[in-house]
Design a protein around this motif. Structure first.
Motif, mmCIF file in Angstrom:
data_model
loop_
_atom_site.group_PDB
_atom_site.id
_atom_site.type_symbol
_atom_site.label_atom_id
_atom_site.label_comp_id
_atom_site.label_asym_id
_atom_site.label_seq_id
_atom_site.Cartn_x
_atom_site.Cartn_y
_atom_site.Cartn_z
ATOM 1 N N ASN A 231 0.959 -1.166 0.063
ATOM 2 C CA ASN A 231 0.086 0.030 0.067
ATOM 3 C C ASN A 231 0.886 1.319 -0.068
ATOM 4 N N HIS A 232 0.542 2.125 -0.763
ATOM 5 C CA HIS A 232 1.012 3.587 -0.494
ATOM 6 C C HIS A 232 0.588 4.262 0.892
ATOM 7 N N SER A 233 1.136 3.805 1.830
ATOM 8 C CA SER A 233 0.832 3.988 3.406
ATOM 9 C C SER A 233 2.090 3.699 4.203
ATOM 10 N N ALA A 234 1.693 4.023 5.622
ATOM 11 C CA ALA A 234 2.694 3.664 6.711
ATOM 12 C C ALA A 234 3.051 2.200 6.694
ATOM 13 N N THR A 235 2.297 1.319 6.019
ATOM 14 C CA THR A 235 2.351 -0.217 6.165
ATOM 15 C C THR A 235 3.260 -0.825 4.807
ATOM 16 N N GLN A 236 3.502 0.284 4.034
ATOM 17 C CA GLN A 236 4.209 -0.217 2.498
ATOM 18 C C GLN A 236 5.739 -0.800 3.057
ATOM 19 N N TYR A 237 6.220 -2.019 2.243
ATOM 20 C CA TYR A 237 7.336 -2.351 2.827
ATOM 21 C C TYR A 237 8.405 -2.208 1.692
ATOM 22 N N PRO A 238 9.429 -1.165 2.174
ATOM 23 C CA PRO A 238 10.400 -0.895 1.115
ATOM 24 C C PRO A 238 11.448 -2.151 1.467
ATOM 25 N N ASP A 239 11.681 -2.973 0.340
ATOM 26 C CA ASP A 239 12.530 -4.277 0.434
ATOM 27 C C ASP A 239 13.884 -4.055 -0.265
ATOM 28 N N VAL A 240 15.098 -4.097 0.291
ATOM 29 C CA VAL A 240 16.266 -3.825 -0.280
ATOM 30 C C VAL A 240 16.952 -5.366 -0.443
ATOM 31 N N HIS A 241 16.211 -6.550 -0.387
ATOM 32 C CA HIS A 241 17.033 -7.857 -0.210
ATOM 33 C C HIS A 241 17.134 -8.154 -1.759
ATOM 34 N N HIS A 242 16.694 -7.737 -2.799
ATOM 35 C CA HIS A 242 17.023 -8.050 -4.261
ATOM 36 C C HIS A 242 17.914 -6.753 -4.861
ATOM 37 N N ALA A 243 18.102 -5.789 -3.976
ATOM 38 C CA ALA A 243 18.680 -4.597 -4.523
ATOM 39 C C ALA A 243 20.124 -4.594 -4.796
ATOM 40 N N THR A 244 20.750 -3.959 -5.576
ATOM 41 C CA THR A 244 22.257 -3.742 -5.726
ATOM 42 C C THR A 244 22.555 -2.304 -5.642
ATOM 43 N N VAL A 245 23.749 -2.061 -5.245
ATOM 44 C CA VAL A 245 24.318 -0.684 -5.277
ATOM 45 C C VAL A 245 25.728 -0.887 -5.852
ATOM 46 N N ASP A 246 25.723 -0.276 -7.089
ATOM 47 C CA ASP A 246 27.044 -0.174 -7.861
ATOM 48 C C ASP A 246 27.461 -1.803 -8.174
ATOM 49 N N GLY A 247 26.407 -2.466 -8.359
ATOM 50 C CA GLY A 247 26.797 -3.933 -8.463
ATOM 51 C C GLY A 247 27.026 -4.766 -7.364
ATOM 52 N N LYS A 248 26.993 -4.061 -6.310
ATOM 53 C CA LYS A 248 27.098 -5.050 -4.898
ATOM 54 C C LYS A 248 25.556 -5.213 -4.454
#
Ligand code: NAD
Ligand code: LMR
Length: 327
Positions: free
Chosen positions: A186-203
């Motif tokens: 949801n676009h709300s305070a329960t939204q879940y920003p998930d970085v588990h699949h994210a990369t930063v500069d390939g890492k």
């Protein structure tokens, strides 16, 4: 030059639209070779202010602006339209949650869903910005039975963009280095920003940040950013919301970047166990004017709990407006 497309914007005399309309007319929505006709909807008392906005659009002499329609009649505003950005709705004030706006705003979206059903292009792409955006999108979609539900979407791109910047700043990189972030739900305070699949500069992002910062700082900062802007500005985000709306439609229409994805509130097909029919934010790739939910991502227990919590809130919001949802 291509033939003009019709772009409807509701709440066209409001603060988001004051950033949005000029950028659409400048070619930031669909490209510098795509003329647009703006079909602008407001409530009757705001028509005079809307006239002023239309005068300013005229005064910019935008080469791509092929026409302007101003109206307080949804049947006119949505006539033959190709894109609809549903911005018009009341914003929240300090101390409110976005779902507190449900009763004030829900009726707007049933009327507009019907008008879209009756008058818009059958290929219309709809983005709901007005809050609570996911549930308003659901209301519009359910009131437009002749249009494919996949054509109704809600905006979580602002949350996605917020998440990109927070992660880039923490890791000392730029937003260009951050890929594969996800906003679930949801676009709300329960939204879940998930970085588990994210990369930063390939890492791998999770190797660059610690879990304590992620849980205690990153997630709440992204979830509460709208409230923080209201506290700082005394009004809800406007230019950043307009920019995210442009990003959302442009990516949907023209495609997502190779090797990356974006977050969009879309009609759930049951992917990742999320109830079918909810408008839920998923990671999506866009190609040929269409979107697909990214499949096969591994979901750990931490993520699963957060994805279900935001799903539950969307189910509750849906149940609260059930009289506006035709079967
Ligand atoms: P605003 O009050 O400045 O403008 C809203 C405009 O909508 C007003 O001009 C009002 O007259 C008009 N309006 C009201 N009812 C209407 C109707 N039935 N038809 C057409 N127009 C109508 O508000 P704003 O700051 O531009 O915000 C608009 C909405 O966007 C709010 O609900 C806000 O919470 C939401 N928002 C969403 C996001 C997001 O990320 N999804 C981000 C920022 C703001
Ligand atoms: C935002 O995220 O900035 C908007 O949804 C406005 C709000 O009420 O937070």
């Amino acid at each position: 030059m291509k033939a003009p497309v019709r772009v409807t914007v509701t709440g066209a005399a409001g603060q988001i639209s004051y950033s949005l309309l000029f950028r659409i007319a400048a070619g930031d929505l669909l490209g510098k070779d795509q003329p647009v006709i703006l079909q602008l909807l407001e409530i009757t008392p705001a028509l005079k202010a809307l006239q002023g906005v239309a005068m300013e659009l005229d005064d910019c002499a935008f080469p791509l602006l092929a026409g302007i329609v101003t109206t307080d009649d949804p049947n006119v505003a949505f006539k033959d339209t190709d894109y609809a950005l549903l911005v018009g709705a009341r914003p929240r004030g300090p101390g409110m949650e976005r779902k507190d706006l449900l009763s004030a705003n829900a009726a707007i979206f049933s009327v507009q869903g019907k008008a879209i059903n009756d008058h818009a292009s059958r290929n219309i792409k709809v983005l709901v910005v007005g809050n609570p955006a996911n549930t308003n999108a659901l209301i519009a979609q359910r009131n437009a039975p002749d249009i494919n539900p996949r054509q109704f979407t809600a905006m979580t791109r602002l949350d996605h963009n917020r998440g990109l910047t927070q992660l880039a700043q923490k890791t000392g990189k730029t937003v260009n280095d951050v890929k594969k972030l996800i906003i679930w739900g949801n676009h709300s305070a329960t939204q879940y920003p998930d970085v588990h699949h994210a990369t930063v500069d390939g890492k791998t992002a999770t190797d660059l940040i610690d879990q304590a910062w992620y849980e205690a700082d990153y997630i709440p900062t992204v979830q509460q950013r709208g409230a923080a802007i209201i506290a700082a500005r005394g009004a809800s985000s406007a230019a950043s919301a307009a920019s995210a709306a442009l990003d959302h439609i442009r990516t949907w229409a023209l495609g997502s970047a190779e090797g990356d994805w974006v977050s969009m509130g879309v009609y759930s097909d049951g992917s990742y166990g999320i109830e079918k029919g909810l408008i839920y934010s998923f990671p999506v790739v866009c190609k040929n004017g269409d979107w697909e939910i990214v499949q096969g991502l591994e979901i750990n227990e931490f993520s699963r709990g957060k994805m279900q919590a935001t799903e539950k809130e969307l189910q509750e919001e849906r149940d609260a407006v059930k009289e506006l949802l035709p079967a």
